[in-house]
Design a protein around this motif. Structure first.
Motif, PDB file in Angstrom:
ATOM      1  N   PRO A 194       0.742  -1.378  -0.117  1.00 56.73           N
ATOM      2  CA  PRO A 194      -0.037   0.044  -0.075  1.00 56.73           C
ATOM      3  C   PRO A 194       0.781   1.423   0.081  1.00 56.73           C
ATOM      4  N   PRO A 244       3.690  -9.842   5.395  1.00 55.80           N
ATOM      5  CA  PRO A 244       2.719  -8.809   5.852  1.00 55.80           C
ATOM      6  C   PRO A 244       3.222  -8.167   7.266  1.00 55.80           C
ATOM      7  N   GLY A 245       4.391  -8.577   7.809  1.00 56.76           N
ATOM      8  CA  GLY A 245       4.635  -8.345   9.240  1.00 56.76           C
ATOM      9  C   GLY A 245       4.020  -8.639  10.213  1.00 56.76           C
ATOM     10  N   LYS A 286      12.126 -12.634  15.415  1.00 57.93           N
ATOM     11  CA  LYS A 286      11.538 -11.775  14.399  1.00 57.93           C
ATOM     12  C   LYS A 286      12.063 -10.516  14.121  1.00 57.93           C
ATOM     13  N   TRP A 341      25.806  -2.295   8.134  1.00 58.12           N
ATOM     14  CA  TRP A 341      24.501  -3.533   8.359  1.00 58.12           C
ATOM     15  C   TRP A 341      23.224  -2.823   7.517  1.00 58.12           C
TER      16      TRP A 341
HETATM   17  C1  FAD Z   1      11.891  -0.248  16.826  1.00 58.75           C
HETATM   18  C2  FAD Z   1      12.432  -1.384  15.775  1.00 58.75           C
HETATM   19  C3  FAD Z   1      13.696  -1.654  15.635  1.00 58.75           C
HETATM   20  C4  FAD Z   1      14.114  -2.741  14.909  1.00 58.75           C
HETATM   21  N1  FAD Z   1      15.204  -2.826  14.616  1.00 58.75           N
HETATM   22  C5  FAD Z   1      15.741  -3.725  14.008  1.00 58.75           C
HETATM   23  C6  FAD Z   1      17.135  -4.104  13.584  1.00 58.75           C
HETATM   24  O1  FAD Z   1      17.954  -3.264  14.148  1.00 58.75           O
HETATM   25  N2  FAD Z   1      17.524  -5.038  12.948  1.00 58.75           N
HETATM   26  C7  FAD Z   1      16.587  -6.151  12.446  1.00 58.75           C
HETATM   27  O2  FAD Z   1      17.114  -7.013  11.926  1.00 58.75           O
HETATM   28  N3  FAD Z   1      15.405  -5.904  12.673  1.00 58.75           N
HETATM   29  C8  FAD Z   1      14.809  -4.874  13.526  1.00 58.75           C
HETATM   30  N4  FAD Z   1      13.685  -4.377  13.596  1.00 58.75           N
HETATM   31  C9  FAD Z   1      12.533  -5.504  13.198  1.00 58.75           C
HETATM   32  C10 FAD Z   1      12.219  -5.393  11.818  1.00 58.75           C
HETATM   33  O3  FAD Z   1      11.668  -4.175  11.478  1.00 58.75           O
HETATM   34  C11 FAD Z   1      11.225  -6.519  11.236  1.00 58.75           C
HETATM   35  O4  FAD Z   1      11.522  -7.947  11.757  1.00 58.75           O
HETATM   36  C12 FAD Z   1      10.829  -6.655   9.839  1.00 58.75           C
HETATM   37  O5  FAD Z   1      10.467  -5.424   9.296  1.00 58.75           O
HETATM   38  C13 FAD Z   1      10.008  -7.521   9.355  1.00 58.75           C
HETATM   39  O6  FAD Z   1       9.921  -7.726   8.064  1.00 58.75           O
HETATM   40  P1  FAD Z   1       8.725  -7.986   7.301  1.00 58.75           P
HETATM   41  O7  FAD Z   1       8.826  -8.240   5.861  1.00 58.75           O
HETATM   42  O8  FAD Z   1       7.953  -9.374   8.142  1.00 58.75           O
HETATM   43  O9  FAD Z   1       7.644  -6.780   7.693  1.00 58.75           O
HETATM   44  P2  FAD Z   1       7.599  -5.451   7.297  1.00 58.75           P
HETATM   45  O10 FAD Z   1       9.273  -5.218   6.881  1.00 58.75           O
HETATM   46  O11 FAD Z   1       6.941  -4.430   8.309  1.00 58.75           O
HETATM   47  O12 FAD Z   1       6.859  -5.394   5.926  1.00 58.75           O
HETATM   48  C14 FAD Z   1       5.569  -5.767   5.937  1.00 58.75           C
HETATM   49  C15 FAD Z   1       5.008  -4.939   4.752  1.00 58.75           C
HETATM   50  O13 FAD Z   1       3.732  -5.384   4.396  1.00 58.75           O
HETATM   51  C16 FAD Z   1       2.959  -4.615   3.971  1.00 58.75           C
HETATM   52  N5  FAD Z   1       1.494  -4.963   4.225  1.00 58.75           N
HETATM   53  C17 FAD Z   1       0.806  -5.444   5.302  1.00 58.75           C
HETATM   54  N6  FAD Z   1      -0.558  -5.947   4.927  1.00 58.75           N
HETATM   55  C18 FAD Z   1      -0.616  -5.827   3.662  1.00 58.75           C
HETATM   56  C19 FAD Z   1      -1.545  -6.075   2.785  1.00 58.75           C
HETATM   57  N7  FAD Z   1      -2.701  -6.730   3.122  1.00 58.75           N
HETATM   58  N8  FAD Z   1      -1.477  -6.003   1.510  1.00 58.75           N
HETATM   59  C20 FAD Z   1      -0.292  -5.518   0.945  1.00 58.75           C
HETATM   60  N9  FAD Z   1       0.676  -5.067   1.588  1.00 58.75           N
HETATM   61  C21 FAD Z   1       0.501  -5.482   3.151  1.00 58.75           C
HETATM   62  C22 FAD Z   1       3.382  -3.290   4.950  1.00 58.75           C
HETATM   63  O14 FAD Z   1       2.517  -2.215   4.421  1.00 58.75           O
HETATM   64  C23 FAD Z   1       4.721  -3.328   5.102  1.00 58.75           C
HETATM   65  O15 FAD Z   1       5.179  -2.857   4.129  1.00 58.75           O
HETATM   66  C24 FAD Z   1      13.077  -3.350  14.389  1.00 58.75           C
HETATM   67  C25 FAD Z   1      11.702  -3.211  14.692  1.00 58.75           C
HETATM   68  C26 FAD Z   1      11.380  -2.403  15.530  1.00 58.75           C
HETATM   69  C27 FAD Z   1       9.910  -2.027  15.969  1.00 58.75           C
END
Ligand code: FAD
Length: 429
Positions: free
Chosen positions: A70, A140-141, A334, A418
């Motif tokens: 989105p 989707p996180g 995670k 990194w």
């Molecule tokens: C404060 C903080 C600090 C962090 N620091 C680190 C770090 O230093 N190192 C590290 O490795 N990790 C870190 N993380 C963790 C990291 O951000 C997550 O583990 C990572 O983002 C997970 O990736 P993901 O692809 O699962 O989800 P995300 O990266 O969140 O991506 C999910 C995407 O899916 C999209 N989405 C959701 N639902 C839909 C839908 N229905 N249709 C279409 N799109 C959709 C969202 O818009 C989003 O863009 C940190 C997290 C936080 C909160």
């Protein structure tokens, strides 16, 4: 127990673009020109999804790939704590999809997936369009389990921000700290259960302390934790004593840290009958897989998605893959780096099966830096392999408690490397 030399080698290896790029793990690619008609849809353009698009395309440039996300601008959670502490501007953690979308055979659609029909293999978008797929990868996180803490709903986050998805909430929390009076109390509530980025609440406390020590030195930080211990606890607490003495108090779950109710009007949180009053309150809600994964029927009773290894194919639906925070990935935490590693393995597995290639045995990796001041960081790095079908840690290490100032300073600079490396893999530089 891992030796220092092994650990340094390990960190060097994980920090090198060769392994982050996955080229050593997956020494194959399908030649351009070899025909394939498969259409792969990737849902979510974050750490897992954007990396997966990049690697699907690298492994097979002929694949038709559609990324659905989105947001036109992605804001990374990694380094968002630095934004909260005023060390970086929000613009420094924002990325767009222009370069990914410019790849041949890759289309980026800015929309939200509202349903997935895994029988007819069709995805419904909020704009009304339906997209057929051969395989779909979901990254989707997380989503928040509203109401697990009484009164903690979406509306409450306008007053008690979570800042656990980076963007407006990050800016709101930063502003609240900027306007907090000197001598005020900043409360961070840490959820129980698996949650995104286990060390990040404590990194947030550290960087908030860095900001407050400079700007409002009479202030205090109170971490109310649902658990009785946390990742890298000794390293964090040692750093707090050195860098921010008497500023950060941590309360374990059984000692009254587990928050059960919040009151935004009176700026209070409650652990059972004990009330804590704060000037700025950051409630990190309990979590589960992103809403679309749950809606598509891919989650278990705890709200997370069980997947097969090494493909990351859902246990609940064929040709549907779940990676990143939403999936259950054995010993992997995670983390963005874990999502990155899973994305490459999932992409390799999909391309292998499409072309009848034997999938190489995967090696998964993940590391995380926690930045505790501009010149002080700690880290943890792990390597995983499959054991009895489950992702199991085979080696790893943490920063040493006796590490010198110079080492911590170097770790703070490695953290920047990194970040640059991993975001380049998502958004192509
Ligand atoms: C404060 C903080 C600090 C962090 N620091 C680190 C770090 O230093 N190192 C590290 O490795 N990790 C870190 N993380 C963790 C990291 O951000 C997550 O583990 C990572 O983002 C997970 O990736 P993901 O692809 O699962 O989800 P995300 O990266 O969140 O991506 C999910 C995407 O899916 C999209 N989405 C959701 N639902 C839909 C839908 N229905 N249709 C279409 N799109 C959709 C969202 O818009 C989003 O863009 C940190 C997290 C936080 C909160």
């Amino acid at each position: 127990m891992i030796t220092d030399i092994t650990r340094r080698k390990l960190l060097g290896l994980l920090g090198s673009s060769a392994v982050i790029a996955g080229t050593t793990s997956f020494p194959f690619s399908v030649k351009a020109g070899k025909s394939t008609t498969a259409h792969i849809v990737v849902v979510g353009g974050g750490f897992g999804g954007a990396t997966c698009v990049n690697y699907l395309h690298r492994f097979d440039p002929n694949l038709k790939i559609t990324l659905i996300e989105p947001a036109k601008t992605f804001v990374t959670c990694p380094f968002s704590n630095k934004v909260i502490a005023g060390m970086q501007k929000i613009s420094s953690i924002q990325f767009n999809y222009t370069k990914l979308a410019a790849q041949p055979n890759v289309t980026v659609v800015h929309d939200t997936v509202i349903d997935i029909d895994t029988d007819s293999k069709k995805i419904s978008l909020s704009a009304g369009k339906k997209l057929p797929y051969d395989s779909v990868v979901l990254s989707p996180g997380v989503s928040f389990r509203w109401g697990k803490i009484k009164n903690n709903d979406l509306a409450s986050t306008a007053i008690f921000p979570h800042a656990w998805k980076a963007g407006e909430q990050t800016i709101l929390l930063a502003k609240q700290l900027q306007t907090m009076p000197d001598g005020g109390t900043f409360i961070i509530s840490v959820p129980g259960g698996p949650f995104r980025a286990p060390p990040a609440p404590y990194e947030r406390a550290s960087l908030a302390a860095y900001y407050l020590k400079k700007n409002k030195p009479k202030s205090k930080i109170l971490i109310l934790d649902s658990s009785d211990s946390f990742e890298e606890q000794a390293l964090f607490q040692q750093a707090w004593n050195k860098l921010y003495p008497d500023m950060i108090e941590w309360v374990a779950g059984t000692a009254g840290g587990k928050i059960t109710r919040i009151d935004t009007k009176n700026k209070q949180v409650f652990a059972g009958s004990t009330a804590h009053k704060g000037d700025v309150i950051n409630i990190i809600p309990p979590q589960q897989a992103g809403t679309i994964a749950i809606k598509a029927g891919l989650s278990n009773k705890n709200g997370w998605c069980e997947v097969k290894q090494p493909s990351f194919e859902s246990m609940k639906a064929r040709s549907v893959y779940v990676i990143g925070d939403a999936c259950i990935a054995g010993d992997m935490k995670k983390l963005g780096h874990a999502a990155n590693s899973q994305a490459k393995i999932c992409a390799a597995s999909i391309v292998s099966s499409l072309h009848g290639i034997t999938m190489p045995e995967p090696v998964y990796n993940s590391s995380v830096y926690s930045v505790l001041s501009p010149k002080y960081a700690i880290s943890s790095a792990s390597v995983f392999r499959l054991k009895a079908g489950s992702i199991s840690i085979i080696s790893g290490g943490l920063s040493e408690l006796k590490a010198s100032k110079k080492t911590h300073r170097r770790e703070a600079s490695f953290a920047k490397g990194w970040y640059k490396s991993i975001t380049s893999e998502m958004f192509l530089g």
